[in-house]
Design an enzyme around this catalytic site. Sequence first.
Site, PDB file in Angstrom:
ATOM      1  N   LYS A 159      31.603  36.881 -32.634  1.00 20.95           N
ATOM      2  CA  LYS A 159      31.368  37.629 -31.394  1.00 20.95           C
ATOM      3  C   LYS A 159      32.432  37.292 -30.353  1.00 20.95           C
ATOM      4  CE  LYS A 159      28.257  35.829 -28.412  1.00 20.95           C
ATOM      5  NZ  LYS A 159      28.814  35.539 -27.065  1.00 20.95           N
ATOM      6  N   ASN A 160      32.726  35.997 -30.197  1.00 17.39           N
ATOM      7  CA  ASN A 160      33.627  35.596 -29.113  1.00 17.39           C
ATOM      8  C   ASN A 160      35.104  35.834 -29.429  1.00 17.39           C
ATOM      9  OD1 ASN A 160      31.407  34.984 -27.637  1.00 17.39           O
ATOM     10  ND2 ASN A 160      31.558  32.750 -27.878  1.00 17.39           N
ATOM     11  N   CYS A 187      24.473  32.696 -14.551  1.00 12.82           N
ATOM     12  CA  CYS A 187      23.664  33.022 -15.720  1.00 12.82           C
ATOM     13  C   CYS A 187      22.822  31.802 -16.039  1.00 12.82           C
ATOM     14  CB  CYS A 187      24.535  33.418 -16.899  1.00 12.82           C
ATOM     15  SG  CYS A 187      25.434  32.039 -17.585  1.00 12.82           S
ATOM     16  N   ARG A 218      29.055  29.325 -13.544  1.00 15.13           N
ATOM     17  CA  ARG A 218      30.159  29.991 -14.243  1.00 15.13           C
ATOM     18  C   ARG A 218      31.036  30.871 -13.352  1.00 15.13           C
ATOM     19  NH1 ARG A 218      27.829  32.250 -19.822  1.00 15.13           N
ATOM     20  NH2 ARG A 218      29.968  32.030 -20.536  1.00 15.13           N
ATOM     21  N   ASP A 244      28.307  25.546 -27.605  1.00 15.75           N
ATOM     22  CA  ASP A 244      27.494  26.608 -28.202  1.00 15.75           C
ATOM     23  C   ASP A 244      26.687  26.140 -29.414  1.00 15.75           C
ATOM     24  OD1 ASP A 244      28.398  28.333 -26.284  1.00 15.75           O
ATOM     25  OD2 ASP A 244      29.877  29.337 -27.559  1.00 15.75           O
ATOM     26  N   ARG A 251      21.933  39.209 -28.850  1.00 15.78           N
ATOM     27  CA  ARG A 251      23.250  39.332 -28.227  1.00 15.78           C
ATOM     28  C   ARG A 251      24.335  38.803 -29.152  1.00 15.78           C
ATOM     29  NH1 ARG A 251      23.787  37.242 -22.258  1.00 15.78           N
ATOM     30  NH2 ARG A 251      25.848  37.984 -22.815  1.00 15.78           N
TER      31      ARG A 251
HETATM   32  N1  EPU Z   1      34.986  27.731 -15.217  1.00 18.82           N
HETATM   33  C1  EPU Z   1      35.371  27.645 -13.895  1.00 18.82           C
HETATM   34  N2  EPU Z   1      36.179  28.637 -13.382  1.00 18.82           N
HETATM   35  C2  EPU Z   1      36.603  29.678 -14.119  1.00 18.82           C
HETATM   36  C3  EPU Z   1      36.217  29.766 -15.460  1.00 18.82           C
HETATM   37  C4  EPU Z   1      35.400  28.774 -15.989  1.00 18.82           C
HETATM   38  O1  EPU Z   1      34.988  26.720 -13.192  1.00 18.82           O
HETATM   39  O2  EPU Z   1      37.321  30.537 -13.577  1.00 18.82           O
HETATM   40  C5  EPU Z   1      34.137  26.676 -15.784  1.00 18.82           C
HETATM   41  C6  EPU Z   1      32.779  27.218 -16.276  1.00 18.82           C
HETATM   42  O3  EPU Z   1      31.841  27.299 -15.225  1.00 18.82           O
HETATM   43  C7  EPU Z   1      32.407  26.203 -17.328  1.00 18.82           C
HETATM   44  C8  EPU Z   1      33.771  25.826 -17.937  1.00 18.82           C
HETATM   45  O4  EPU Z   1      34.740  26.203 -16.987  1.00 18.82           O
HETATM   46  O5  EPU Z   1      31.844  25.068 -16.756  1.00 18.82           O
HETATM   47  C9  EPU Z   1      34.094  26.487 -19.261  1.00 18.82           C
HETATM   48  O6  EPU Z   1      33.795  27.862 -19.191  1.00 18.82           O
HETATM   49  P1  EPU Z   1      34.642  28.963 -19.964  1.00 18.82           P
HETATM   50  O7  EPU Z   1      35.340  29.809 -18.977  1.00 18.82           O
HETATM   51  O8  EPU Z   1      35.459  28.333 -21.041  1.00 18.82           O
HETATM   52  O9  EPU Z   1      33.487  29.830 -20.612  1.00 18.82           O
HETATM   53  P2  EPU Z   1      33.562  31.370 -20.879  1.00 18.82           P
HETATM   54  O10 EPU Z   1      34.947  31.752 -21.198  1.00 18.82           O
HETATM   55  O11 EPU Z   1      32.838  32.104 -19.809  1.00 18.82           O
HETATM   56  C10 EPU Z   1      33.240  31.210 -23.476  1.00 18.82           C
HETATM   57  C11 EPU Z   1      32.249  31.732 -24.473  1.00 18.82           C
HETATM   58  C12 EPU Z   1      30.911  31.013 -24.280  1.00 18.82           C
HETATM   59  C13 EPU Z   1      31.150  29.510 -24.486  1.00 18.82           C
HETATM   60  C14 EPU Z   1      32.243  29.010 -23.522  1.00 18.82           C
HETATM   61  C15 EPU Z   1      32.613  27.561 -23.736  1.00 18.82           C
HETATM   62  C16 EPU Z   1      33.012  33.993 -24.798  1.00 18.82           C
HETATM   63  C17 EPU Z   1      32.777  35.444 -24.612  1.00 18.82           C
HETATM   64  N3  EPU Z   1      32.096  33.157 -24.280  1.00 18.82           N
HETATM   65  O12 EPU Z   1      32.678  31.488 -22.196  1.00 18.82           O
HETATM   66  O13 EPU Z   1      30.041  31.488 -25.297  1.00 18.82           O
HETATM   67  O14 EPU Z   1      29.965  28.792 -24.257  1.00 18.82           O
HETATM   68  O15 EPU Z   1      33.424  29.813 -23.674  1.00 18.82           O
HETATM   69  O16 EPU Z   1      33.054  27.362 -25.034  1.00 18.82           O
HETATM   70  O17 EPU Z   1      33.987  33.596 -25.414  1.00 18.82           O
HETATM   71  C18 EPU Z   1      27.950  31.929 -26.287  1.00 18.82           C
HETATM   72  O18 EPU Z   1      28.560  32.548 -27.189  1.00 18.82           O
HETATM   73  O19 EPU Z   1      26.733  31.622 -26.361  1.00 18.82           O
HETATM   74  C19 EPU Z   1      28.678  31.544 -25.085  1.00 18.82           C
HETATM   75  C20 EPU Z   1      28.060  31.257 -23.947  1.00 18.82           C
END
Ligand code: EPU
Length: 424
Positions: A22-23, A117, A122, A305, A397
């Site tokens: 998915k990701n 969320c 996030r 995850d 999802r």
């Molecule tokens: N963060 C910030 N600022 C930003 C972006 C992120 O502070 O601008 C923080 C977040 O709040 C968090 C950390 O950085 O504490 C890491 O977040 P990240 O941005 O890496 O998460 P994401 O890109 O929103 C993806 C996956 C998630 C997975 C995370 C961590 C996708 C679509 N989603 O989310 O997947 O948990 O990386 O590996 O790729 C899931 O599939 O269940 C899921 C939640």
Amino acid sequence: MECFRIVGPTRIRGEVTASGAKNAALPALAASLLSEGPLELSGLPAVRDIRTMRQLLGHLGVESEEQGEVVRLQAGEQTHFDDAPYELVKTMRASILVLGPLVARLGHARVSLPGGCAIGVRPIDQHLAGLEALGAEVQLEHGYVSARAHRLTGGVFRFTAPTVTGTENLMMAACLARGTTVLQNCAREPEIRDLATLLRKMGAHIEGAGSERIEIEGVERLTSASHRVIPDRIEIGTYLLAAAMTGGEIFVRGAISADLAPLLEKLAASGCDLEASNTGLRLSRAGDLKPRDILTAPHPGFPTDLQAQYMALMTQATGQATICETVFENRFQHVSELARMGADIRINGAFAHVHGPTPLSGARVMATDLRASACLVLAGMAAGGETIVGRIYHLDRGYEQMELKLQQLGARVQRLPAEPTRAA
Ligand code: EPU
């Protein structure tokens, strides 16, 4: 609301095929905005987040059609709209992945802020700061991000902390920027490598994806391409944990061991037998489970995850296991539900201390997010009696046909159209 009815205990036994990630599929779909197309993607899992992203792309003017398992996406010339509305974005945070491609190709975009969320606040500040570093003018107004740039210009940007979708967004944006972009302190997840592979097939010049430094030489335009997304390491990990937890045996076809290293290390140390081959991965467990601590961290650390599902496993280990969640601040919501099934878990800030083994007993529990739901399904299969897992729309999802795959593995799992009025 649909729910799962699980009758346990069951021992997972058999073979299952991994679905596409998915990701990896979500950014791959967003990449369709970067060129006139067509972009042909295969291996997209049939899960709700993928349907949501396709709906959003449709709203942005991307035409898509299915030919067998291939999804053909065509953004066409500059005919699409630049507006990702709240109604679509609020159901899926990953919608923010359209921001970079839209600004890069159209020069402007307006995307609803995704908001918080269940697993944490996030923010997306890093996505926005990165776009600014490439010359975009970014404004936040009325719950929307507006970004503009006549043409993005390559630059150097250092993420304050690694972010997966942030790295993907900027990588996509930089592909069409003028000049060279250097991204530092990037996330290193396998899904980022997969996106880079796809972008290179479209004609992008990217080096270093999968490491902390990514260098992108912008090009004038990207072209059509075909790509199959990588297998879903989190889905694979969930099934391996199911077999480990129930003392069973499983072969997961399509599993790539290297991408699962931090989990496999813990599974081996806790007493599971593992055997990797070219076609997949076999796991079995006959003896007792040993407790092993984990600390979640960006790749190559233990994936957040899989934290909830691993916690379910540790309820069956003999002794205390400490689980430290460092990625999201509110990702322990499964703990109170596991406790309702008999687990003994104490939370102290970012630490959860799991004392095992505790016999689990079937109960009515409620899913709060995607991975917490999977944890409860695992617990339900190990527990004696009936478990009803409510709100499984969270599961839908990200897990393709989970109940069918589990049934194939010998579990007694049924999808019910509504929660029964009282447990049988
Ligand atoms: N963060 C910030 N600022 C930003 C972006 C992120 O502070 O601008 C923080 C977040 O709040 C968090 C950390 O950085 O504490 C890491 O977040 P990240 O941005 O890496 O998460 P994401 O890109 O929103 C993806 C996956 C998630 C997975 C995370 C961590 C996708 C679509 N989603 O989310 O997947 O948990 O990386 O590996 O790729 C899931 O599939 O269940 C899921 C939640």
